[in-house]
Design an enzyme around this catalytic site. Sequence first.
Site, PDB file in Angstrom:
ATOM      1  CG  HIS A 134      -1.358   1.160   0.856  1.00  0.00           C
ATOM      2  ND1 HIS A 134      -3.260   1.273   0.913  1.00  0.00           N
ATOM      3  CD2 HIS A 134      -0.934   2.121   1.881  1.00  0.00           C
ATOM      4  CE1 HIS A 134      -2.844   2.585   1.607  1.00  0.00           C
ATOM      5  NE2 HIS A 134      -2.158   3.564   2.041  1.00  0.00           N
ATOM      6  CD  GLU A 135       1.670   3.614   3.528  1.00  0.00           C
ATOM      7  OE1 GLU A 135       2.004   4.998   3.281  1.00  0.00           O
ATOM      8  OE2 GLU A 135       0.776   3.055   4.114  1.00  0.00           O
ATOM      9  CG  HIS A 138      -0.387   6.499  -0.795  1.00  0.00           C
ATOM     10  ND1 HIS A 138      -0.942   6.839  -1.299  1.00  0.00           N
ATOM     11  CD2 HIS A 138      -0.215   6.106   0.339  1.00  0.00           C
ATOM     12  CE1 HIS A 138      -2.169   7.110  -0.704  1.00  0.00           C
ATOM     13  NE2 HIS A 138      -1.721   6.104   1.001  1.00  0.00           N
ATOM     14  CD  GLU A 205      -4.787   6.641   2.091  1.00  0.00           C
ATOM     15  OE1 GLU A 205      -4.070   5.873   2.172  1.00  0.00           O
ATOM     16  OE2 GLU A 205      -3.659   7.717   2.376  1.00  0.00           O
TER      17      GLU A 205
END
Length: 292
Positions: A134-135, A138, A205
């Site tokens: 997930h990070e 980003h 998100e």
Amino acid sequence: MHSHHNGLKTAALLGLLTAMILAVGYWLGGSAGLVLAVIVSLAMNAGSYFFSDTIALRAMRARPVSEAEFPALYEIVRELAAEAGQPMPRLYVSPALQPNAFATGRNPSHAAVAVTVGITQLLDRRELRGVIGHELSHVYNRDILISSVAAALAGIVTMIAQLAIFLPLGSDDDDGPNPATLLLMLILGPLAASIIQMAISRNREFQADASGAALTRDPLALASALEKIQYGAQRMPLPADGQLATSAHLMIANPLRGGGIASLFSTHPPMPERVRRLRELAAATGPVEYVR
């Protein structure tokens, strides 16, 4: 398109900061104040762009860690970065016991991923891998530039609001608060929150959840991790001080207690909705065979 859109937002934010500083400089010092404001705005713009990652990491008291200290973390990040064909980011660990994580930096070549001690203790390897995916998403979606610059700018505005009490704005009364100063503080506090809200879309998100699930090929791992993180963050909320509040949107889950100033800076979509979407994605893509 996503990268170009975030680039335009970043330019708009830096322009907003410049205009605000020039207006304040002219208000306080006329032409001489305007010249000083030009110098200050250039310094702040450069600092926001080049050192936004440092500001965010400092807000969480994160420190760089070696592979010898956190071998599993390095292994996960190296594997996923190689899978994406991207450079290895710098890795940091915050001493916070609350489970959380975030990415910061201005591009994939100058990115940093930070996790808290709490998240390394709470999640198993598969779930931590989902969070890292997930990070990193980003980073690869170019979310971190706009997010980090917005955090830096909001932090600067908040700092000005906190320092406003020392500005002699037209009152000789030493016994009470200056009405002009109080008005400035009342304006600048919500303005800092507005900068975050204007720049950061909650959809980022959802995008990072989907991109991270695609990178790890394991959406259920991230869904499980998010449920644990939400529970841990609610049990151990972090203090909503100025510096941390303006960086809270970088975290995978809102680290602050709900209500008050925390609600002003909230940019996270509801966690149950994120988990539901990940479970639907897993059902649509079929079972995943996870290999350590």
